[in-house]
Write an enzyme that holds these catalytic residues in place. Structure first.
Site, PDB file in Angstrom:
ATOM      1  N   GLU A   1       0.926  -1.262   0.039  1.00  0.00           N
ATOM      2  CA  GLU A   1      -0.022  -0.133  -0.110  1.00  0.00           C
ATOM      3  C   GLU A   1       1.024   1.269   0.027  1.00  0.00           C
ATOM      4  OE1 GLU A   1      -2.619  -0.538   3.187  1.00  0.00           O
ATOM      5  OE2 GLU A   1      -3.447  -2.321   2.731  1.00  0.00           O
TER       6      GLU A   1
ATOM      7  N   GLU B   1      -6.368 -10.799  -1.163  1.00  0.00           N
ATOM      8  CA  GLU B   1      -7.128 -10.419   0.278  1.00  0.00           C
ATOM      9  C   GLU B   1      -8.626 -10.189   0.023  1.00  0.00           C
ATOM     10  OE1 GLU B   1      -5.674  -6.984   2.334  1.00  0.00           O
ATOM     11  OE2 GLU B   1      -3.315  -7.669   1.867  1.00  0.00           O
TER      12      GLU B   1
HETATM   13  O1  G3I Z   1      -2.430  -8.499  19.061  1.00  0.00           O
HETATM   14  C1  G3I Z   1      -2.936  -7.268  19.490  1.00  0.00           C
HETATM   15  C2  G3I Z   1      -3.578  -7.534  20.986  1.00  0.00           C
HETATM   16  O2  G3I Z   1      -2.188  -7.985  21.621  1.00  0.00           O
HETATM   17  C3  G3I Z   1      -4.294  -6.292  21.590  1.00  0.00           C
HETATM   18  O3  G3I Z   1      -4.701  -6.787  22.729  1.00  0.00           O
HETATM   19  C4  G3I Z   1      -5.315  -5.908  20.321  1.00  0.00           C
HETATM   20  C5  G3I Z   1      -6.083  -4.795  21.124  1.00  0.00           C
HETATM   21  O4  G3I Z   1      -5.404  -3.638  20.945  1.00  0.00           O
HETATM   22  O5  G3I Z   1      -4.790  -5.467  19.130  1.00  0.00           O
HETATM   23  C6  G3I Z   1      -4.078  -6.804  18.665  1.00  0.00           C
HETATM   24  O6  G3I Z   1      -3.611  -6.204  17.332  1.00  0.00           O
HETATM   25  C7  G3I Z   1      -4.554  -5.989  16.602  1.00  0.00           C
HETATM   26  C8  G3I Z   1      -4.181  -7.053  15.442  1.00  0.00           C
HETATM   27  O7  G3I Z   1      -5.186  -6.709  14.152  1.00  0.00           O
HETATM   28  C9  G3I Z   1      -4.369  -8.453  15.792  1.00  0.00           C
HETATM   29  O8  G3I Z   1      -5.597  -8.592  16.061  1.00  0.00           O
HETATM   30  C10 G3I Z   1      -4.375  -4.415  16.040  1.00  0.00           C
HETATM   31  O9  G3I Z   1      -4.816  -3.776  17.111  1.00  0.00           O
HETATM   32  C11 G3I Z   1      -5.220  -4.370  14.779  1.00  0.00           C
HETATM   33  O10 G3I Z   1      -5.126  -2.977  14.254  1.00  0.00           O
HETATM   34  C12 G3I Z   1      -4.790  -5.381  13.935  1.00  0.00           C
HETATM   35  O11 G3I Z   1      -5.810  -5.129  12.661  1.00  0.00           O
HETATM   36  C13 G3I Z   1      -5.308  -5.567  11.146  1.00  0.00           C
HETATM   37  C14 G3I Z   1      -4.980  -4.681  10.351  1.00  0.00           C
HETATM   38  O12 G3I Z   1      -4.848  -5.294   8.928  1.00  0.00           O
HETATM   39  C15 G3I Z   1      -3.840  -3.782  10.824  1.00  0.00           C
HETATM   40  O13 G3I Z   1      -2.614  -4.463  10.891  1.00  0.00           O
HETATM   41  C16 G3I Z   1      -6.552  -6.572  10.746  1.00  0.00           C
HETATM   42  O14 G3I Z   1      -6.615  -7.880  11.800  1.00  0.00           O
HETATM   43  C17 G3I Z   1      -6.309  -7.174   9.385  1.00  0.00           C
HETATM   44  O15 G3I Z   1      -7.218  -7.999   8.815  1.00  0.00           O
HETATM   45  C18 G3I Z   1      -5.714  -6.105   8.517  1.00  0.00           C
HETATM   46  O16 G3I Z   1      -5.501  -6.659   7.285  1.00  0.00           O
HETATM   47  C19 G3I Z   1      -5.040  -5.652   6.440  1.00  0.00           C
HETATM   48  C20 G3I Z   1      -3.758  -6.051   5.482  1.00  0.00           C
HETATM   49  O17 G3I Z   1      -2.725  -6.749   6.327  1.00  0.00           O
HETATM   50  C21 G3I Z   1      -3.272  -5.238   4.351  1.00  0.00           C
HETATM   51  N1  G3I Z   1      -4.443  -4.895   3.470  1.00  0.00           N
HETATM   52  C22 G3I Z   1      -5.672  -4.328   4.298  1.00  0.00           C
HETATM   53  C23 G3I Z   1      -6.100  -5.372   5.128  1.00  0.00           C
HETATM   54  C24 G3I Z   1      -7.460  -4.927   5.948  1.00  0.00           C
HETATM   55  O18 G3I Z   1      -7.216  -3.805   6.890  1.00  0.00           O
END
Ligand code: G3I
Length: 380
Positions: free
Chosen positions: A171, A288
């Site tokens: 991205e 995705e």
């Molecule tokens: O692991 C921590 C946990 O320890 C904590 O308690 C919790 C609450 O804050 O957060 C957890 O981390 C979260 C992580 O997902 C794992 O669940 C992050 O806050 C959260 O921001 C993260 O979201 C992911 C997002 O990317 C950002 O990395 C989504 O699951 C994931 O589906 C999404 O995937 C992205 C692709 O990588 C790139 N393309 C877009 C796609 C959708 O946004």
């Protein structure tokens, strides 16, 4: 964290599933899918149908679910020939501290894949999101390049020979950006300089010459003006990487679609884009795929039909392109889709249904649409 025993334990759970034909395991009673045939494993699986067309099929996975949820592990083993970590190989997961790496999640996914004869995509080596908490206070213009290359060398070398393809940069094009090259004004651009993308790709190539190196992005699927402009910036970036040392092998088209999207007659630009990449010798991965149906109306079956139509129209078009080599959905069961977060919640409070299996592990209409799309691809 994952113990070695846990990694082996759930890896073997998947093996049993992959070998058995498990229609009944997924055929729980669920009124929304009562009418759908549930012979969906073994020779009826996405994995089996995609293999007949020489295409990889899979999904984003979470190591904790593979380790602790046997139904999830069996479904992933039965349906996927390629996996991608939803979050386990992002900086936030891998880098608890500037001088520390935590590979437990990535190792667990690679072990599961090896036990189930599956390939693995690496996601991702460089992104403006999912950066660890220490990043902003530690990374500067003076050390950014060394920190970026050190991360890539360490991570890619660890998994050398075990990764089908890496999303090296994710991205990096910003549709709202003001730069002529369309590059997102990300921390990496600001701190590591205009050529950080080339630096990342060259470093990854050196660390694992066997892995396919991909650029991955969203919002480049439809003929809408903004998506067309973004696709043109992506193509220009890919051409720069290709012309300067052929350090790129593929493009990931994320394919986060919506149930209200028009596909037929609205993806000519994408088809031309995929064809142009083929002319450069590059592969394309649907990386995705899911269908955001937060705004769709009607009964569950009517909503599922709208989602399935998008799967069918989009994948039939993409799989007609010979250099489309893999199709991954962003998750496999609605139970754990990222679209059930508050940002994409439905007004009626109903959970979203964007994936090929619903929250009860029943195949949805989208599953059969995806499987039909593989069958529609000419046999090579
Ligand atoms: O692991 C921590 C946990 O320890 C904590 O308690 C919790 C609450 O804050 O957060 C957890 O981390 C979260 C992580 O997902 C794992 O669940 C992050 O806050 C959260 O921001 C993260 O979201 C992911 C997002 O990317 C950002 O990395 C989504 O699951 C994931 O589906 C999404 O995937 C992205 C692709 O990588 C790139 N393309 C877009 C796609 C959708 O946004």
């Amino acid at each position: 964290m994952f113990t070695r025993r846990q990694i082996l334990q759930f890896a073997t759970a998947g093996v049993a599933a992959a070998a058995a034909d498990l229609p009944s395991a997924f055929a729980q009673s669920n009124p929304s899918n009562a009418a759908l045939p549930q012979d969906v494993s073994g020779s009826h699986s996405l994995r089996a149908h995609a293999a007949t067309r020489g295409v990889l099929v899979g999904c984003a996975v979470a190591p904790a679910l593979l380790a602790n949820n046997s139904q999830y592990a069996r479904l992933v083993a039965a349906q996927a020939s390629i996996l991608v970590p939803e979050n386990a190989m992002k900086w936030a997961a891998l880098r608890p501290a500037p001088d520390k790496f935590d590979f437990a999640g990535g190792d667990a996914i690679v072990a599961f894949a090896q036990a189930n004869d599956q390939k693995v995509r690496g996601h991702n080596l460089c992104w403006h999101e999912a950066l660890p908490g220490w990043f902003a206070s530690t990374v500067t213009k003076d050390n950014a390049r060394q920190i970026l290359t050190g991360h890539i060398q360490t991570v890619v070398s660890r998994y050398a020979g075990k990764i089908h393809s890496w999303d090296v940069v994710n991205e990096a094009i910003d549709p709202a950006g003001t730069r002529p090259d369309g590059l997102r004004d990300s921390p990496w651009l600001q701190l590591a300089g205009d050529d950080y993308i080339e630096l990342a790709f060259r470093t990854a190539r050196q660390a694992d010459p066997a892995a396919l190196l991909a650029y991955n992005d969203y919002g480049i699927e439809l003929d809408a003006a903004k998506q067309t402009q973004k696709r043109e910036h992506v193509l220009a970036l890919v051409k720069r990487l290709h012309d300067n040392g052929k350090v790129i092998d593929a493009v990931g088209v994320q394919s986060h679609l919506g149930s209200g999207d028009t596909i037929t007659g609205n993806v000519d630009g994408l088809r031309d884009f995929v064809s142009e990449l083929r002319g450069m010798g590059l592969q394309v991965f649907v990386t995705e795929l899911d269908v955001n149906e937060r705004a769709s109306q009607g009964t569950v079956d009517e909503r599922d039909a709208q989602v399935a139509a998008i799967y069918r129209d989009y994948l039939t078009m993409m799989l007609a392109e010979p250099n489309v080599a893999a199709v991954l959905t962003w998750g496999i069961t609605d139970r754990y889709t990222w679209l059930n977060g508050a940002k994409y919640a439905r007004a009626d409070g109903q959970p979203q249904r964007p994936l090929p299996f619903d929250a009860d592990y029943n195949a949805t209409a989208a599953f059969f649409a995806e499987r039909d799309a593989f069958d529609s691809r000419k046999k090579t």
